[in-house]
Every structure is written in structure tokens, then in C-alpha cells.
Design a protein around this motif. Structure first.
Motif, mmCIF file in Angstrom:
data_model
loop_
_atom_site.group_PDB
_atom_site.id
_atom_site.type_symbol
_atom_site.label_atom_id
_atom_site.label_comp_id
_atom_site.label_asym_id
_atom_site.label_seq_id
_atom_site.Cartn_x
_atom_site.Cartn_y
_atom_site.Cartn_z
ATOM 1 N N ARG A 46 -47.944 20.072 9.979
ATOM 2 C CA ARG A 46 -49.203 20.277 10.684
ATOM 3 C C ARG A 46 -49.805 21.601 10.230
ATOM 4 N N GLU A 47 -51.080 21.562 9.862
ATOM 5 C CA GLU A 47 -51.741 22.770 9.378
ATOM 6 C C GLU A 47 -52.961 23.091 10.217
ATOM 7 N N GLY A 48 -53.254 24.379 10.296
ATOM 8 C CA GLY A 48 -54.440 24.808 11.018
ATOM 9 C C GLY A 48 -55.691 24.527 10.213
ATOM 10 N N VAL A 49 -56.771 24.218 10.899
ATOM 11 C CA VAL A 49 -58.053 23.924 10.259
ATOM 12 C C VAL A 49 -59.055 25.037 10.585
ATOM 13 N N LEU A 50 -59.382 25.175 11.851
ATOM 14 C CA LEU A 50 -60.316 26.190 12.328
ATOM 15 C C LEU A 50 -59.912 26.553 13.743
ATOM 16 N N ALA A 93 -55.915 12.447 8.292
ATOM 17 C CA ALA A 93 -54.829 13.035 9.082
ATOM 18 C C ALA A 93 -55.061 12.716 10.553
ATOM 19 N N VAL A 94 -54.051 13.021 11.339
ATOM 20 C CA VAL A 94 -54.249 13.058 12.792
ATOM 21 C C VAL A 94 -54.698 14.475 13.135
ATOM 22 N N TYR A 95 -55.791 14.575 13.858
ATOM 23 C CA TYR A 95 -56.344 15.867 14.222
ATOM 24 C C TYR A 95 -56.024 16.181 15.675
ATOM 25 N N TYR A 96 -55.546 17.393 15.882
ATOM 26 C CA TYR A 96 -55.162 17.849 17.213
ATOM 27 C C TYR A 96 -55.950 19.101 17.586
ATOM 28 N N CYS A 97 -56.273 19.222 18.856
ATOM 29 C CA CYS A 97 -56.739 20.518 19.328
ATOM 30 C C CYS A 97 -55.627 21.136 20.167
ATOM 31 N N ALA A 98 -55.616 22.453 20.170
ATOM 32 C CA ALA A 98 -54.571 23.192 20.863
ATOM 33 C C ALA A 98 -55.178 24.417 21.520
ATOM 34 N N ALA A 99 -54.516 24.905 22.557
ATOM 35 C CA ALA A 99 -55.045 26.032 23.316
ATOM 36 C C ALA A 99 -53.934 27.026 23.637
ATOM 37 N N VAL A 100 -54.340 28.265 23.722
ATOM 38 C CA VAL A 100 -53.435 29.315 24.179
ATOM 39 C C VAL A 100 -54.273 30.390 24.849
ATOM 40 N N ARG A 101 -53.720 30.985 25.856
ATOM 41 C CA ARG A 101 -54.417 32.064 26.559
ATOM 42 C C ARG A 101 -53.808 33.393 26.123
ATOM 43 N N ARG A 102 -54.653 34.186 25.485
ATOM 44 C CA ARG A 102 -54.195 35.498 25.020
ATOM 45 C C ARG A 102 -55.316 36.504 25.145
ATOM 46 N N LEU A 103 -54.935 37.726 25.479
ATOM 47 C CA LEU A 103 -55.912 38.795 25.620
ATOM 48 C C LEU A 103 -56.111 39.487 24.282
ATOM 49 N N THR A 104 -56.406 38.697 23.262
ATOM 50 C CA THR A 104 -56.637 39.221 21.919
ATOM 51 C C THR A 104 -57.998 38.760 21.432
ATOM 52 N N GLN A 105 -58.530 39.456 20.441
ATOM 53 C CA GLN A 105 -59.838 39.096 19.910
ATOM 54 C C GLN A 105 -59.763 37.987 18.882
ATOM 55 N N THR A 106 -58.634 37.891 18.206
ATOM 56 C CA THR A 106 -58.504 36.910 17.127
ATOM 57 C C THR A 106 -57.630 35.755 17.572
ATOM 58 N N VAL A 109 -53.216 32.016 14.238
ATOM 59 C CA VAL A 109 -53.321 31.137 13.075
ATOM 60 C C VAL A 109 -52.154 30.165 12.978
ATOM 61 N N SER A 110 -51.051 30.480 13.641
ATOM 62 C CA SER A 110 -49.862 29.634 13.554
ATOM 63 C C SER A 110 -49.840 28.607 14.674
ATOM 64 N N ARG A 111 -49.441 27.404 14.335
ATOM 65 C CA ARG A 111 -49.357 26.352 15.356
ATOM 66 C C ARG A 111 -48.314 26.719 16.416
ATOM 67 N N ASN A 112 -47.341 27.528 16.034
ATOM 68 C CA ASN A 112 -46.277 27.901 16.960
ATOM 69 C C ASN A 112 -46.784 28.812 18.081
ATOM 70 N N ASP A 113 -47.955 29.363 17.911
ATOM 71 C CA ASP A 113 -48.505 30.279 18.914
ATOM 72 C C ASP A 113 -49.336 29.571 19.975
ATOM 73 N N TYR A 114 -49.543 28.285 19.811
ATOM 74 C CA TYR A 114 -50.359 27.542 20.765
ATOM 75 C C TYR A 114 -49.473 26.858 21.799
ATOM 76 N N ALA A 115 -49.903 26.943 23.056
ATOM 77 C CA ALA A 115 -49.061 26.467 24.157
ATOM 78 C C ALA A 115 -49.384 25.042 24.594
ATOM 79 N N TYR A 116 -50.618 24.639 24.404
ATOM 80 C CA TYR A 116 -51.042 23.335 24.919
ATOM 81 C C TYR A 116 -51.649 22.515 23.780
ATOM 82 N N TRP A 117 -51.365 21.219 23.806
ATOM 83 C CA TRP A 117 -51.813 20.331 22.734
ATOM 84 C C TRP A 117 -52.398 19.049 23.293
ATOM 85 N N GLY A 118 -53.365 18.525 22.594
ATOM 86 C CA GLY A 118 -53.877 17.203 22.908
ATOM 87 C C GLY A 118 -53.022 16.147 22.238
#
Length: 127
Positions: A46-50, A93-106, A109-118
Motif C-alpha cells: 500500500r502506497e501513499g498518494v496524497l 488499485a484499491v484506494y483507501y482513505c485514512a485519518a489520524v489526529r495529530r497536532l502537527t502541520q504536516t 507520509v507513512s501508512r503506519n502513522d494513520y489510525a483509521y481506515w476506510g
């Protein structure tokens, strides 16, 4: 309860366009949530897109979509979009959206940093 629901996938010819939607519930995008679009082709990782951060800044996660894909959001609808133009067979491909809550500006980029997935939506590009 955080939930992400993707839609908009389907079949497209090379050079065509599709727009994917990621409807979020259980949280608000502006509450420091970053949203990423990822994709996974058969036999590949799985790779990041945007991704887009909580204030709307965008980051390209893979160079192959530069100039072709864009990410945007509708705060009122709590939805993030992936507009895909000039589609290529390699975009299949199969496209997924993912979410994470972080107090950062950026956004991460890693899929491992996202907590929630569709659940993902299939995009197939063929001639």
C-alpha cells in the motif's frame, strides 16, 4: 466512533477521470485530523498518494500522480475528495482513505502513522 467511507471508484479508460469521496463521521476534519489517500495494487504494498492536513495544506506522497491527481475537502460535508485525471493503467488499485489526529502541520507520509481506515474502493483503468 470514527468512520471513513469511500465511494466513487469504478472503471475508466486511460486518459479518463474519476473522483473519489471519503465521507468522515465521528470527528470533524478541522479538529487536527489529517486525511490521506492510499492505494494498493495486486501484489504490491500500500502506497501513499496524497494527503491533506487539518488546515487544508496538501502533500504529494507519490510522484507518479503529480499534475494528475488533486486532493480537496468540503468542511461542511466533512468529506475529502481525490480527483484523478489522466488516468493510467498503473493507477489500477484499491484506494483507501485514512485519518489520524495529530497536532502537527504536516500530514504523515507513512501508512503506519494513520489510525483509521476506510474499506476501500476499487479503481480499474483499462483500454
Amino acid at each position: 466512533q470514527v468512520q471513513l467511507v469511500e465511494s466513487g471508484g469504478g472503471l475508466a479508460q486511460p486518459g479518463g477521470s474519476l473522483r473519489l469521496s471519503c465521507a468522515a463521521s465521528g470527528f470533524r476534519l478541522v479538529e487536527f485530523y489529517h486525511i490521506g489517500w492510499f492505494r494498493q495494487a495486486p501484489g504490491k504494498e500500500r502506497e501513499g498518494v496524497l494527503c491533506i492536513n487539518h488546515v487544508g495544506s496538501r502533500t504529494i506522497l507519490t510522484g507518479s500522480v503529480k499534475g494528475r491527481f488533486t486532493i480537496s475537502r468540503d468542511i461542511g460535508k466533512n468529506t475529502v475528495y481525490l480527483q484523478m485525471n489522466s488516468l493510467e493503467p498503473e493507477d489500477t488499485a484499491v484506494y483507501y482513505c485514512a485519518a489520524v489526529r495529530r497536532l502537527t502541520q504536516t500530514c504523515p507520509v507513512s501508512r503506519n502513522d494513520y489510525a483509521y481506515w476506510g474499506q476501500g474502493t476499487q479503481v480499474t483503468v483499462f483500454s
